[in-house]
Design an enzyme around this catalytic site. Structure first.
Site, PDB file in Angstrom:
ATOM      1  N   ARG A  91       0.810  -1.216   0.000  1.00  0.00           N
ATOM      2  CA  ARG A  91       0.000   0.000   0.000  1.00  0.00           C
ATOM      3  C   ARG A  91       0.843   1.266   0.000  1.00  0.00           C
ATOM      4  O   ARG A  91       0.517   2.234  -0.691  1.00  0.00           O
ATOM      5  CB  ARG A  91      -0.952  -0.020   1.196  1.00  0.00           C
ATOM      6  N   ASP A 148     -15.691  10.070   8.391  1.00  0.00           N
ATOM      7  CA  ASP A 148     -14.613   9.134   8.077  1.00  0.00           C
ATOM      8  C   ASP A 148     -13.304   9.919   8.087  1.00  0.00           C
ATOM      9  O   ASP A 148     -13.295  11.134   7.825  1.00  0.00           O
ATOM     10  CB  ASP A 148     -14.831   8.487   6.706  1.00  0.00           C
TER      11      ASP A 148
END
Length: 280
Positions: free
Chosen positions: A43, A152
């Site tokens: 990632r 979020d």
């Protein structure tokens, strides 16, 4: 090199991995065990490439400078997973419609307010599902003081969620009656939420492990499949903060693999495997 590495990729050392672990913990409360080295490498390496840095070290140096704050957010976003669906964990929405919303509606019609929080809204399927459930059980909710707070840590998914637009194939879990009532076709075969339901959700960027600006309490909080990223101390601290944000008799919904180990300390009663009620 630590973990899987492609040819011509910058070295990923043990020191790099430990540094990413510290950053994730300090910035977002995310805990990566030693076994997640390959995941972290895959990632973060994308961000290293896309920002043009020659090494993990130079990239990590950059994100920790004032000029790198926006890239720090991209790094945290890259390290988190956004897997969601409409009406995921269907029992939660049945409970919301049958238990929470009728009580909320009575209170709101008497002049009160109704609040539900989607504490890790990702790309929005959860808060829009909450809004549909509210409107199903309380059809004139949008004419009253009823809101769904959707937050979020990832500003990109929050912006996406706020559009209310989804490919039609991603809406298959929405019951046909709800879909026809609350959604409408738009360009390229997508569907979007339209009409009065759009008054309910309020989308905001929020780090659950930072300061919360909300002053009031909630009838229900959805915090599902989030604490799996946190270590035990961070997890238990978050449960307590969430419980404090519930009104007496309010409900906390958690993920199917999660449980509140400190429910008695938080003033929570478990009424189902993934549903907790705050003591009156």
């Amino acid at each position: 090199m630590r973990g899987t590495q492609l040819a011509n990729e910058p070295d990923f050392t043990e020191a790099d991995f430990q540094r990413v672990r510290r950053i994730a913990q300090e910035e977002a409360g995310i805990h990566f065990p030693e076994s997640k080295s390959t995941l972290v490498y895959s990632r973060v390496s994308r961000r290293v490439r896309e920002t043009g840095h020659a090494s993990f070290r130079s990239y990590l140096d950059f994100v920790q400078t004032p000029e790198g704050r926006s890239e720090m957010e991209n790094l945290i976003c890259a390290l988190t997973t956004n897997v969601t669906n409409f009406f995921r964990e269907k029992n939660h929405f049945v409970h919301l419609e049958e238990v929470v919303v009728p009580a909320m509606a009575a209170r709101v019609r008497a002049g009160g307010r109704g609040r539900v929080w989607s504490a890790a809204c990702s790309t929005g399927q959860e808060p829009w599902s909450i809004a549909m459930s509210i409107m199903t059980a309380f059809p004139d909710a949008a004419a009253h003081d009823v809101r769904v707070l959707a937050t979020d840590i990832n500003s990109q998914v929050v912006a996406q969620a706020a559009t209310g637009i989804y490919p039609e194939e991603e809406t298959e879990a929405i019951p046909p009656a709800k879909k026809s009532q609350f959604m409408e076709p738009c360009s390229r075969g997508d569907l979007r939420f339209g009409g009065s339901i759009c008054r309910l959700p309020a989308f905001r960027v929020l780090n659950l492990n930072a300061t919360w600006p909300m002053k009031g309490t909630f009838s229900a909080i959805f915090c599902r499949n989030v604490v799996i990223y946190f270590d035990e101390a961070t997890r238990e601290h978050l449960w307590k903060r969430l419980a404090d944000k519930l009104e007496p008799g309010g409900f906390l919904y958690v993920g199917h693999s999660e449980r509140v180990a400190t429910k008695s300390q938080c003033g929570l009663e478990q009424i189902a495997p993934t549903i907790y009620r705050k003591d009156h």
